[in-house]
Design an enzyme around this catalytic site. Structure first.
Site, short mmCIF file in Angstrom:
data_model
loop_
_atom_site.label_atom_id
_atom_site.label_comp_id
_atom_site.label_asym_id
_atom_site.label_seq_id
_atom_site.Cartn_x
_atom_site.Cartn_y
_atom_site.Cartn_z
N GLU A 57 0.90 -1.20 0.03
CA GLU A 57 0.00 -0.15 0.14
C GLU A 57 1.01 1.20 -0.08
O GLU A 57 1.80 1.35 0.70
CB GLU A 57 -0.97 0.11 1.28
CG GLU A 57 -1.81 1.25 1.14
CD GLU A 57 -2.58 1.22 2.47
OE1 GLU A 57 -2.65 0.44 3.15
OE2 GLU A 57 -3.34 2.30 2.71
N ARG A 82 4.38 -12.71 9.83
CA ARG A 82 4.85 -11.09 9.86
C ARG A 82 6.20 -11.32 10.55
O ARG A 82 6.36 -11.89 11.59
CB ARG A 82 4.20 -10.40 10.58
CG ARG A 82 4.26 -8.84 10.38
CD ARG A 82 3.40 -7.79 10.87
NE ARG A 82 2.15 -7.90 10.00
CZ ARG A 82 2.27 -7.07 9.02
NH1 ARG A 82 2.86 -5.71 9.14
NH2 ARG A 82 1.31 -6.53 8.09
N LYS A 123 4.54 0.91 8.95
CA LYS A 123 4.75 2.38 8.41
C LYS A 123 3.70 3.44 9.27
O LYS A 123 4.22 4.51 9.25
CB LYS A 123 3.92 2.13 7.02
CG LYS A 123 4.76 1.49 5.97
CD LYS A 123 4.07 1.26 4.66
CE LYS A 123 3.19 0.01 4.63
NZ LYS A 123 2.44 -0.19 3.51
P1 ATP Z 1 2.59 -1.89 7.76
O1 ATP Z 1 1.74 -2.19 8.93
O2 ATP Z 1 4.08 -1.56 7.69
O3 ATP Z 1 1.97 -0.75 6.91
P2 ATP Z 1 1.46 -3.68 5.78
O4 ATP Z 1 1.23 -5.03 5.85
O5 ATP Z 1 0.18 -2.76 6.05
O6 ATP Z 1 2.57 -3.27 6.76
P3 ATP Z 1 1.62 -3.52 3.04
O7 ATP Z 1 2.14 -2.13 2.28
O8 ATP Z 1 0.12 -3.96 3.05
O9 ATP Z 1 2.02 -3.07 4.43
O10 ATP Z 1 2.41 -4.69 2.80
C1 ATP Z 1 2.77 -5.42 1.36
C2 ATP Z 1 3.20 -6.77 1.59
O11 ATP Z 1 4.27 -6.90 2.76
C3 ATP Z 1 2.13 -7.43 2.30
O12 ATP Z 1 2.06 -8.74 1.58
C4 ATP Z 1 2.64 -7.52 3.57
O13 ATP Z 1 1.89 -8.79 4.14
C5 ATP Z 1 3.95 -7.76 3.62
N1 ATP Z 1 4.52 -7.36 4.87
C6 ATP Z 1 4.52 -6.20 5.41
N2 ATP Z 1 5.39 -6.07 6.62
C7 ATP Z 1 5.89 -7.06 6.77
C8 ATP Z 1 6.75 -7.74 7.77
N3 ATP Z 1 7.17 -7.05 8.95
N4 ATP Z 1 7.30 -9.01 7.75
C9 ATP Z 1 6.86 -9.56 6.54
N5 ATP Z 1 6.10 -9.24 5.63
C10 ATP Z 1 5.65 -8.28 5.73
MG MG Z 2 -1.42 -1.86 5.28
#
Ligand code: ATP
Ligand code: MG
Length: 561
Positions: A35, A262, A272
């Site tokens: 995102e 995660r 983020k």
């Molecule tokens: P954040 O909470 O940091 O915003 P998010 O999952 O909302 O993380 P996205 O941009 O939706 O962020 O993530 C893109 C991809 O990266 C998704 O498939 C997510 O599951 C993966 N991802 C994000 N954070 C991690 C993490 N700490 N470890 C492994 N994979 C991750």
């Molecule tokens: Mg997200």
């Protein structure tokens, strides 16, 4: 570990099983779906390496898909940063996709669901809807609007799209099962009204699809075969499948969602939202501050794509959440920089050393190997003269036999130069040592082949010639948080654990060959660690970041405390 020698992870087992059951290999397709609401962090690196790694392993296309359904937090700046980071890691995507490109198709499908009696417009407030959700053990309550006629639903949904209503006035919900044991199946939201311009579709839309409605359908439109996400979406899988059931065509690939854990990392936060807080509150200078666990921060700090990928490979893919110690990441960057970084001399805490028997005004250019780990790196010349800088901590007036550096009456070798013997020192009014005087043995020059040049002395010090030294700002970093798991405390906010001493700025003296160094260039400052040139650097003022020390000193400090 080479790509072929390691054993398969559980994700690869899922794919292998599908292939063995007849899924055509040429239909494998993956995606990485960030995102654009912030910069990528080291947790994303795991997901990137997983998805793009699968692409390489199975020679399958991998899309970079921006999951841009929430205009409130999303920006073009983040899209650009994400692309830069994925590219920098060395991966190539097949197609750059945007969920927002599917808004029309998603809308058309939503209309179809309404026509089939599988979606309805709810006109209750979000609070009312929440109250009707029930609990995991008690069924929810049906909305009084659940049985609106298809015509009324169509009319209202169109009105929502046309901007006739205020935010929160109506939502579109899937009509599934208010008694489902999976709370996410209790008539989930599909659309909400948001009168916000979107970074790509601008004001074309004022209704935006929810994640669950968007993600699986996007996977389907792109014909992604395996859609890997983190564990918090495990419960969403049933809904992902339900939404797919509504649109999937038998001749097409039906995407499969599977989950992995995660990753969390010690002494930092990877979310983020929290990283944005650090930026907005000015705790760091920006998303690419070298203390940030973002890909751009690590890049600026001096990390290499190779070290980040090697780290991701080592920690692998897990089914359960756990905390990975960041010293493992440091280990990998140290290992890579050891191979590629030229060795240079830089004195971080200078103390003047005068060689009393060295001829006044004379200078020599001593030959020095650039990298003993890499023959092709060649040699360079470094200037030597009567007055040098050494590290303050490398001299003591008196010390016990275990101190292999310089002490009065003791001998050391100056790296690539001569053996010297300290004879006296000068102090200021407060008793601080400000200068050391020594004599040198002219026959002991390194590499000259004389008997004296081969003589072994216990210590070797790095140094920089005063006359030739170039002044540089050096930024020394420490962990951003004092606590190992700053965001895992129920009673305390992660901001309470910020390390007040995470940045120390000093003025150092570096050898003159570094005057030409370019932003991003990486070096080993001998005996001091790995450093790179920061983007704030200019020909007038060099600025270096310490990427990592030569050894893992953190573990030792921890024990001492
Ligand atoms: P954040 O909470 O940091 O915003 P998010 O999952 O909302 O993380 P996205 O941009 O939706 O962020 O993530 C893109 C991809 O990266 C998704 O498939 C997510 O599951 C993966 N991802 C994000 N954070 C991690 C993490 N700490 N470890 C492994 N994979 C991750
Ligand atoms: Mg997200």
């Amino acid at each position: 570990m080479s790509e072929t020698s390691r054993s398969l992870n559980f994700i690869e087992h899922i794919i292998e099983e599908d292939l063995s059951k007849g899924f055509p290999k040429d239909k494998l397709r993956f995606r990485f779906p960030p995102e654009p609401n912030g910069y990528l962090h080291i947790g994303h690196a795991s997901s990137i390496c997983l998805n793009f790694g699968l692409g390489l392993r199975y020679q399958a296309p991998v899309n970079l898909r921006f999951d841009d359904t929430n205009p409130i937090n999303e920006e073009q700046e983040y899209v650009d940063a994400i692309k830069r980071d994925v590219e920098w890691l060395g991966f190539e995507w097949e197609t750059e996709c945007y969920a927002s490109d599917y808004f029309q198709q998603l809308y058309d499908w939503a209309v179809m669901l309404i026509q089939q009696g599988k979606a309805y417009v709810d006109s209750q407030s979000s609070e009312e809807i929440a109250l009707q959700k029930g609990t995991p053990t008690e069924p929810g309550t049906e909305s009084p609007y659940r049985n609106r006629s298809v015509e009324e639903n169509l009319r209202l949904f169109e009105g929502m799209k046309e901007g006739k209503f205020k935010e929160g006035e109506h939502v579109l919900r899937a009509k599934i099962d208010m008694a489902s044991s999976n709370m996410l199946m209790r008539d989930p939201l599909m659309y909400r009204i948001l009168h916000r311009p979107h970074h790509r579709t601008n004001t074309d839309w004022c209704i935006y699809p929810m994640y669950d409605w968007t993600h699986g359908e996007s996977d389907y439109m792109e014909q992604v075969s395996h859609s890997f996400c983190t564990m918090e979406f495990a419960m969403h899988r049933e809904l992902y499948d339900w939404f797919l059931d509504q649109v999937v065509d038998e001749d097409k690939v039906r995407p499969k969602q599977r989950e992995f854990a995660r990753r969390n990392f010690s002494h930092t936060v990877v979310s983020k939202r929290r990283l944005l807080q650090l930026v907005e509150k000015g705790v760091v200078t920006g998303w690419d501050d070298p203390r940030m666990p973002t890909i751009s921060g690590l890049r600026r700090r001096g990390y290499t794509p190779e070290s980040i990928k090697a780290f991701a490979q080592t920690i692998g893919i897990a089914k359960r959440d756990n905390v990975v110690d960041v010293s493992l990441l440091e280990f990998h960057v140290r290992e890579h920089l050891n191979k590629i970084a030229p060795r240079v001399m830089a004195v971080l805490n200078p103390l003047k050393l005068v060689i009393t028997n060295y001829p006044e005004g004379e200078e020599e250019w001593l030959e020095s190997e650039n990298n003993p780990e890499d023959e092709s790196a060649g040699f360079r010349k470094i200037p030597f003269s009567k007055e040098l800088y050494i590290e303050q901590e490398d001299f003591k007036e008196e010390a016990n036999r275990k101190f292999f550096r310089l002490k009065l009456g003791g001998e050391v070798r100056l790296k690539n130069g001569y053996i010297i013997k300290a004879t006296s020192c000068t102090k200021d009014e407060d008793g601080n040592i400000v200068e050391v005087q020594c004599t040198y043995d002219p026959k002991s020059k390194s590499g000259s082949g004389t008997e004296e040049s081969l003589r072994k002395v216990k210590g070797t010090l790095h140094w920089v010639s005063v006359k030739h030294a170039v002044e540089a700002e050096v930024r020394l970093y420490d962990r951003l948080f004092t606590d190992e798991t700053p965001d895992a405390h129920k009673d305390k906010d992660f901001m309470e654990f910020i390390n007040p001493d995470s940045l120390k700025v000093i003025n150092a003296f570096v050898e003159p060959s570094l005057a030409e160094a370019k932003v991003g260039d990486k070096f080993q400052f001998q005996r001091m660690g790995y450093f790179n040139v920061d983007k704030d650097s200019s020909p007038e003022k060099l600025v270096f970041n310490r990427t990592v020390g030569l050894r893992d000193t953190w573990a030792k400090i921890q024990v001492k405390n």
